[in-house]
Design an enzyme around this catalytic site. Sequence first.
Site, PDB file in Angstrom:
ATOM      1  CG  MET A   1      -2.012  -1.169   1.029  1.00  0.00           C
ATOM      2  SD  MET A   1      -3.086  -0.984  -0.411  1.00  0.00           S
ATOM      3  CE  MET A   1      -2.345  -2.154  -1.551  1.00  0.00           C
ATOM      4  CB  CYS A   2       2.908   3.270   0.347  1.00  0.00           C
ATOM      5  SG  CYS A   2       3.804   1.740   0.665  1.00  0.00           S
TER       6      CYS A   2
END
Length: 326
Positions: A1-2
């Site tokens: 993700m991030c």
Amino acid sequence: MCTSLTYQTSDGHYWLARTMDFAFELGGEPVVLPRHYTFQSVTGSQFTTRYGFVGAGAKLQDYILVDGVNETGLSAAALYFSGQAQYTDTPAADKLNLASFELLNWLLGLHQNNADVAADLDQINVVNFELPLLHANVPLHWIITDQAGHCNVLEIRADGLHWLNDPVGVMTNSPNFEWHQQNLGNYVQLQNGSQPERQFHDYTAQEIGPGSGALGLPGDYTSTSRFVRAAYTRQFAPRMSDQAAINTVNHLLEPFDIAKNLKLQTNGNSDYTQYRGYMQLSQPTYYFQPYENSTLSAVQLTEALLTKDTATVLPVPRQQDVHQLN
């Protein structure tokens, strides 16, 4: 993700900040790769850096970094791009062949600014190769920004390479960047103030407490919601001085931190924020904040680090620091 976002100080200088959200334990630490470091690719290619840089990573076959800033103030971060990224299956004889997880080293090791990167994109070929740590090909895209504030997104899809201007100054994950940018049109009503009172026939409705301007701001952990939230956060962030910037950027990124067990994959594994990274471009410095210790650790690029013969790994304490006051 991030989640990633850029930030401009009142002094006109820039930062790039990101969360590293992942279920598999990556074990990243601050790493400095010096000038003239010869990087060995899993594809069999190699290249030697012109510029030293610092970021978060680990040594597998060679050092793999997923974000960082170099000595010229060019900064970049790699974020997951599942279902969208598509690379070639065959190395090209006339290009530098790299795996997706190696591209950040090329970006920071050979370029001074975004214009340099754009001019060199026809020299690379990103090839499907498994990351040894994950035993899987890694779908990535990249946000790149320089000291002048230029911000671009690099995506490699089925229809080829896309070098995109990023006027929003944020990036998350899939779908592609153009989709996220267009989706902001669904949130043009957002503001950091209050909504005006509204007349409903003979009744005048007023807000119940401050903050109504942000009603509708998505708060979940999906990529699409985080993009909107990051765009809102960046838009209304106060412009602080260089001295106060790290504290401000820390607060801006804090709402995107994901605690363990709050976001589960279908297999039951927990995506969580393994670390937050803050990259100061004007005085190239990398700030690292692991999940286990909210205290910031900083690595500034010095001549001694840049001229070493080998890479430097700087482990960060993983136990929470506490200031005892009595």
